[in-house]
Design a protein around this motif. Structure first.
Motif, PDB file in Angstrom:
ATOM      1  N   ARG A  58      56.818  37.317  16.164  1.00  0.00           N
ATOM      2  CA  ARG A  58      56.130  38.216  14.818  1.00  0.00           C
ATOM      3  C   ARG A  58      55.966  37.547  13.625  1.00  0.00           C
ATOM      4  NH1 ARG A  58      59.373  42.407  17.215  1.00  0.00           N
ATOM      5  NH2 ARG A  58      58.195  44.018  18.199  1.00  0.00           N
ATOM      6  N   ARG A  59      56.512  36.247  13.708  1.00  0.00           N
ATOM      7  CA  ARG A  59      57.138  35.405  11.922  1.00  0.00           C
ATOM      8  C   ARG A  59      55.990  34.727  12.376  1.00  0.00           C
ATOM      9  NH1 ARG A  59      62.657  36.194  12.963  1.00  0.00           N
ATOM     10  NH2 ARG A  59      62.270  34.152  13.690  1.00  0.00           N
ATOM     11  N   ASP A  60      55.866  34.245  13.684  1.00  0.00           N
ATOM     12  CA  ASP A  60      54.296  33.156  14.005  1.00  0.00           C
ATOM     13  C   ASP A  60      53.255  34.122  12.986  1.00  0.00           C
ATOM     14  OD1 ASP A  60      54.500  30.226  13.980  1.00  0.00           O
ATOM     15  OD2 ASP A  60      53.109  31.222  16.454  1.00  0.00           O
ATOM     16  N   VAL A  61      52.893  34.487  14.159  1.00  0.00           N
ATOM     17  CA  VAL A  61      51.637  35.546  13.317  1.00  0.00           C
ATOM     18  C   VAL A  61      51.584  36.018  11.840  1.00  0.00           C
ATOM     19  CG1 VAL A  61      50.518  37.924  14.133  1.00  0.00           C
ATOM     20  CG2 VAL A  61      51.016  36.727  15.472  1.00  0.00           C
ATOM     21  N   GLU A  62      52.727  36.108  11.367  1.00  0.00           N
ATOM     22  CA  GLU A  62      52.431  36.563  10.265  1.00  0.00           C
ATOM     23  C   GLU A  62      52.480  35.138   9.753  1.00  0.00           C
ATOM     24  OE1 GLU A  62      56.334  37.604   8.648  1.00  0.00           O
ATOM     25  OE2 GLU A  62      55.725  39.799   8.961  1.00  0.00           O
ATOM     26  N   ALA A  63      52.682  33.952   9.426  1.00  0.00           N
ATOM     27  CA  ALA A  63      52.603  32.454   9.123  1.00  0.00           C
ATOM     28  C   ALA A  63      51.520  32.287   9.132  1.00  0.00           C
ATOM     29  CB  ALA A  63      53.009  31.897   9.546  1.00  0.00           C
ATOM     30  N   HIS A  64      50.448  32.466  10.275  1.00  0.00           N
ATOM     31  CA  HIS A  64      49.168  31.701  10.638  1.00  0.00           C
ATOM     32  C   HIS A  64      48.147  32.311  10.390  1.00  0.00           C
ATOM     33  CE1 HIS A  64      52.025  29.531  13.172  1.00  0.00           C
ATOM     34  NE2 HIS A  64      50.499  28.482  12.704  1.00  0.00           N
ATOM     35  N   LEU A  65      48.064  34.418  10.288  1.00  0.00           N
ATOM     36  CA  LEU A  65      47.131  35.462  10.478  1.00  0.00           C
ATOM     37  C   LEU A  65      47.260  35.918   8.896  1.00  0.00           C
ATOM     38  CD1 LEU A  65      46.277  36.270  14.153  1.00  0.00           C
ATOM     39  CD2 LEU A  65      45.203  34.582  12.564  1.00  0.00           C
ATOM     40  N   PHE A  66      48.491  36.650   8.843  1.00  0.00           N
ATOM     41  CA  PHE A  66      48.379  37.688   7.316  1.00  0.00           C
ATOM     42  C   PHE A  66      48.766  36.427   6.384  1.00  0.00           C
ATOM     43  CE2 PHE A  66      50.871  40.961  11.015  1.00  0.00           C
ATOM     44  CZ  PHE A  66      49.478  41.128  11.428  1.00  0.00           C
ATOM     45  N   LEU A  67      48.744  35.637   6.791  1.00  0.00           N
ATOM     46  CA  LEU A  67      49.447  34.806   5.122  1.00  0.00           C
ATOM     47  C   LEU A  67      48.363  34.372   5.017  1.00  0.00           C
ATOM     48  CD1 LEU A  67      50.786  33.398   3.377  1.00  0.00           C
ATOM     49  CD2 LEU A  67      51.013  31.224   4.542  1.00  0.00           C
ATOM     50  N   PRO A  68      47.558  33.317   5.972  1.00  0.00           N
ATOM     51  CA  PRO A  68      45.951  33.359   4.463  1.00  0.00           C
ATOM     52  C   PRO A  68      45.043  34.481   4.225  1.00  0.00           C
ATOM     53  CG  PRO A  68      46.292  32.439   6.770  1.00  0.00           C
ATOM     54  CD  PRO A  68      47.265  32.921   6.938  1.00  0.00           C
TER      55      PRO A  68
END
Length: 255
Positions: A113-123
């Motif tokens: 989930r943290r990886d999804v946040e960093a790669h998709l939600f952050l942008p």
């Protein structure tokens, strides 16, 4: 404040003279090297990163307008950072953590989930916030990779994220136009992050790449920085994914 040079090495007019560049993840590796090149091209810098000590050192070296130490995936802190930015700014580069590899048997959903946040939600969050701050024709630049384009055990999540990021980039480029949005997709880059991931295997990996890559050398942060600054200055480019891997995909496609 540092007296870092704003004169282009070639003697030409600096390509980013008078412009403000924000680098999120600007205290090390690709982010720091891009900040150095942008500064050499006349840009004013605002840096953000998690590590306060590294950030302070980078800020002193480059003579930044300001810096902020926080975790960009904390979206309350990210919003505060953008709200406090002077307007207008010209370009934003967002770097991120390395990919998460795990087989199904070892899959950690909290880490994923943290990886999804960093790669998709952050942008997505950066695009929402930057749309109010970046001048028309300015740039959002995101970092992705090419390694997730092949299949193997442990590649499910990074493969999905690698496929998603170009689609995200295209859609953001349309939605927040005339601000431009582009994605840099790197192969192996010789950075502290790569060193931490590979450990004792780092030297062997470097030697393998020197022998096998068509360019016969290892790609470094300066290579990525040169592409990033080009994408900032070439106002015809938006919605694109730009591979930079020295030909790694050509020789490792079957691995």
């Amino acid at each position: 404040m540092s007296t870092a040079s704003t004169v282009s090495p070639s003697g030409r007019e600096p390509a980013l003279a008078g412009q403000t560049v924000v680098v999120i993840g600007g205290s090390a590796g690709i982010g720091l090297e891009t900040a150095r090149l942008a500064r050499a091209e006349g840009a004013k810098l605002i840096l953000a990163a998690r590590n306060p000590e590294r950030l302070e050192h980078a800020s002193r070296e480059l003579g930044t307008l300001s810096s902020a130490a926080f975790d960009a995936t904390n979206f309350d802190q990210l919003k505060k950072f953008f709200n406090e930015l002077p307007a207008p700014i010209d370009h934003v580069l967002v770097t991120g953590p390395g990919p998460y590899y795990a087989t199904l048997a070892d899959f950690d959903f909290d880490r994923a989930r943290r990886d999804v946040e960093a790669h998709l939600f952050l942008p997505i969050q950066v695009a929402r916030l930057a749309a109010k701050k970046v001048r028309p024709g300015g740039t959002l630049l995101f970092m992705g990779g090419t390694g997730g384009r092949h299949t193997a055990p442990g590649m499910a999540l990074i493969g999905a994220l690698t496929a998603a990021m170009p689609a995200l980039t295209k859609n953001l480029a349309v939605e927040i136009a005339p601000i431009r949005v582009n994605l840099i997709a790197a192969g192996f880059v010789d950075t502290p992050l790569s060193a931490s991931l590979l450990g004792e295997q780092l030297d062997a990996r470097r030697e393998q790449l020197r022998k096998t890559l068509p360019v016969r050398r290892v790609i470094g942060p300066a290579d990525i920085a040169a592409l990033a600054v080009h994408l900032m200055t070439n106002t015809a480019l938006t919605g694109g994914t730009y591979d930079i891997d020295g030909g790694q995909q050509l020789v490792e496609a079957g691995d």
